[in-house]
Design a protein around this motif. Structure first.
Motif, PDB file in Angstrom:
ATOM      1  N   LEU A   1       0.814  -1.210   0.000  1.00 16.41           N
ATOM      2  CA  LEU A   1       0.000   0.000   0.000  1.00 16.41           C
ATOM      3  C   LEU A   1       0.849   1.262   0.000  1.00 16.41           C
ATOM      4  CD1 LEU A   1      -2.792  -1.013   2.558  1.00 16.41           C
ATOM      5  CD2 LEU A   1      -2.733  -1.340   0.070  1.00 16.41           C
ATOM      6  N   PHE A   2       1.940   1.220   0.761  1.00 13.94           N
ATOM      7  CA  PHE A   2       2.851   2.363   0.845  1.00 13.94           C
ATOM      8  C   PHE A   2       4.283   1.868   0.982  1.00 13.94           C
ATOM      9  CE2 PHE A   2      -1.166   3.676   2.812  1.00 13.94           C
ATOM     10  CZ  PHE A   2      -1.469   4.834   2.101  1.00 13.94           C
TER      11      PHE A   2
ATOM     12  N   SER B   1       3.904  13.290  11.076  1.00 11.78           N
ATOM     13  CA  SER B   1       4.572  13.799   9.890  1.00 11.78           C
ATOM     14  C   SER B   1       5.700  14.743  10.289  1.00 11.78           C
ATOM     15  CB  SER B   1       3.582  14.545   8.997  1.00 11.78           C
ATOM     16  OG  SER B   1       3.149  15.741   9.620  1.00 11.78           O
TER      17      SER B   1
ATOM     18  N   LYS C   1       3.300  14.736   2.935  1.00  5.87           N
ATOM     19  CA  LYS C   1       2.356  14.583   1.828  1.00  5.87           C
ATOM     20  C   LYS C   1       1.449  13.367   1.953  1.00  5.87           C
ATOM     21  CE  LYS C   1       4.920  17.074  -1.750  1.00  5.87           C
ATOM     22  NZ  LYS C   1       5.559  16.977  -3.095  1.00  5.87           N
ATOM     23  N   ILE C   2       1.936  12.317   2.607  1.00  5.00           N
ATOM     24  CA  ILE C   2       1.131  11.090   2.660  1.00  5.00           C
ATOM     25  C   ILE C   2       0.894  10.592   4.083  1.00  5.00           C
ATOM     26  CG2 ILE C   2       1.736  10.273   0.354  1.00  5.00           C
ATOM     27  CD1 ILE C   2       3.823   8.451   1.659  1.00  5.00           C
ATOM     28  N   HIS C   3       1.237  11.405   5.071  1.00  4.31           N
ATOM     29  CA  HIS C   3       1.119  10.907   6.450  1.00  4.31           C
ATOM     30  C   HIS C   3      -0.320  10.573   6.818  1.00  4.31           C
ATOM     31  CE1 HIS C   3      -0.248  14.969   7.544  1.00  4.31           C
ATOM     32  NE2 HIS C   3      -0.599  14.471   8.720  1.00  4.31           N
ATOM     33  N   ARG C   4      -1.270  11.399   6.383  1.00  8.02           N
ATOM     34  CA  ARG C   4      -2.666  11.139   6.750  1.00  8.02           C
ATOM     35  C   ARG C   4      -3.161   9.832   6.148  1.00  8.02           C
ATOM     36  NH1 ARG C   4      -7.010  13.679   8.982  1.00  8.02           N
ATOM     37  NH2 ARG C   4      -5.734  15.512   9.418  1.00  8.02           N
ATOM     38  N   GLN C   5      -2.817   9.579   4.891  1.00  7.72           N
ATOM     39  CA  GLN C   5      -3.255   8.329   4.244  1.00  7.72           C
ATOM     40  C   GLN C   5      -2.670   7.105   4.948  1.00  7.72           C
ATOM     41  OE1 GLN C   5      -2.104  11.201   2.736  1.00  7.72           O
ATOM     42  NE2 GLN C   5      -2.269  10.963   0.491  1.00  7.72           N
ATOM     43  N   ILE C   6      -1.389   7.190   5.317  1.00 15.98           N
ATOM     44  CA  ILE C   6      -0.756   6.058   5.998  1.00 15.98           C
ATOM     45  C   ILE C   6      -1.385   5.832   7.366  1.00 15.98           C
ATOM     46  CG2 ILE C   6       1.384   5.219   7.056  1.00 15.98           C
ATOM     47  CD1 ILE C   6       2.913   6.581   4.786  1.00 15.98           C
TER      48      ILE C   6
ATOM     49  N   GLU D   1      -4.310   6.720   8.484  1.00 16.49           N
ATOM     50  CA  GLU D   1      -5.686   6.232   8.336  1.00 16.49           C
ATOM     51  C   GLU D   1      -5.711   4.741   8.017  1.00 16.49           C
ATOM     52  OE1 GLU D   1      -9.047   7.617   8.424  1.00 16.49           O
ATOM     53  OE2 GLU D   1      -7.860   8.856   9.771  1.00 16.49           O
ATOM     54  N   ALA D   2      -4.737   4.299   7.226  1.00 13.16           N
ATOM     55  CA  ALA D   2      -4.704   2.889   6.808  1.00 13.16           C
ATOM     56  C   ALA D   2      -4.322   1.957   7.941  1.00 13.16           C
ATOM     57  CB  ALA D   2      -3.738   2.717   5.635  1.00 13.16           C
TER      58      ALA D   2
END
Length: 251
Positions: free
Chosen positions: A114-115, A183, A210-215, A217-218
């Protein structure tokens, strides 16, 4: 005194999918004549080891040892009922320098990465490479081992994720130390290119803005996070890595 029958160390041995009791061995760097053995009793765990090749995790830089240990420890946490999602695995491979994308978030059920991104280590753990670790307050070092992710909150670093250390004496002070995932502007590729390493935290596994929220949340609310290094002290003291240890020899 009974003499050991063998004296050799296997780097990593796999026997996956051949029988219901899957067995693999990973060398413990703490002693030249010992091998750490992990018995995996569920076929799905052995099958998951095959994802290492299927997802080409080696080409992404993840060590096979890190993945094998992560699966074994995750299985223990799942059996103890500590994981709400035993199909999601996050590994920070601190055997890699901080300039490399050494955070891996893997959906084991779907067979997807995913990341894969940068992640910091503590400022007193090392510069480019993390080599020193601690569970002590104010050490400003990373703590290795297995964590279960907790709830999210908004704090000094914005949207952040609480982490519960699962290894007594190794990372169980994480909550009291304020070790969380958050982040940081210093976790980015430009800085890595300029100086050869990213910025360092006070011990937290900080990730790119840039992607901390997506990670977060996952992986929030009950998934496994493993901070790995082939550190001798960790390998010798962790009860999450495999037991028992056995002597093996060459005639």
């Amino acid at each position: 005194m009974k003499k050991p029958v063998f004296k050799t160390v296997f780097r990593l041995t796999l026997a996956a999918g051949l029988f219901s009791g899957i067995l693999f061995a990973v060398a413990s760097p703490t002693a030249g004549n010992r091998t750490r053995v992990v018995a995996l009793t569920e076929n799905k765990v052995g099958a998951r080891m095959a994802l290492f090749s299927q997802l080409k995790l080696d080409s992404l830089g993840l060590s096979k040892e890190a993945f094998a240990f992560a699966l074994a420890g995750m299985e223990k946490l799942a059996k103890e009922g500590k994981l709400s999602n035993p199909d999601l695995l996050t590994i920070a491979d601190f055997s890699l320098p901080s300039s490399k994308k050494r955070l891996f978030v893997i959906d084991l059920a779907k067979g997807e990465v995913l990341f894969n991104t940068l992640v910091s280590h503590g400022r007193n753990s090392g510069t480019e490479l993390a080599t020193n670790f601690s569970n002590a307050p104010e050490s400003f070092k990373s703590s290795l081992g297995f964590y279960v992710t907790g709830a999210t909150y908004k704090g000094e670093h914005g949207y952040s994720l609480r982490l519960e250390g699962e290894e007594k004496g190794i990372n169980d002070n994480a909550m009291s130390r304020g070790i969380v995932m958050h982040s940081a502007a210093y976790v980015n590729e430009q800085i890595a290119k300029l100086q050869g390493y990213i910025g360092r935290s006070l011990g937290c596994p900080a990730i790119p803005e840039k992607i901390h929220r997506q990670i977060i949340e996952a992986i929030k609310n009950g998934t496994c996070l493993f901070l790995y290094s082939p550190d001798k002290a960790y390998m010798a003291n962790s009860k999450m890595l495999a037991t028992p240890e056995i002597d093996t020899t060459i005639a």
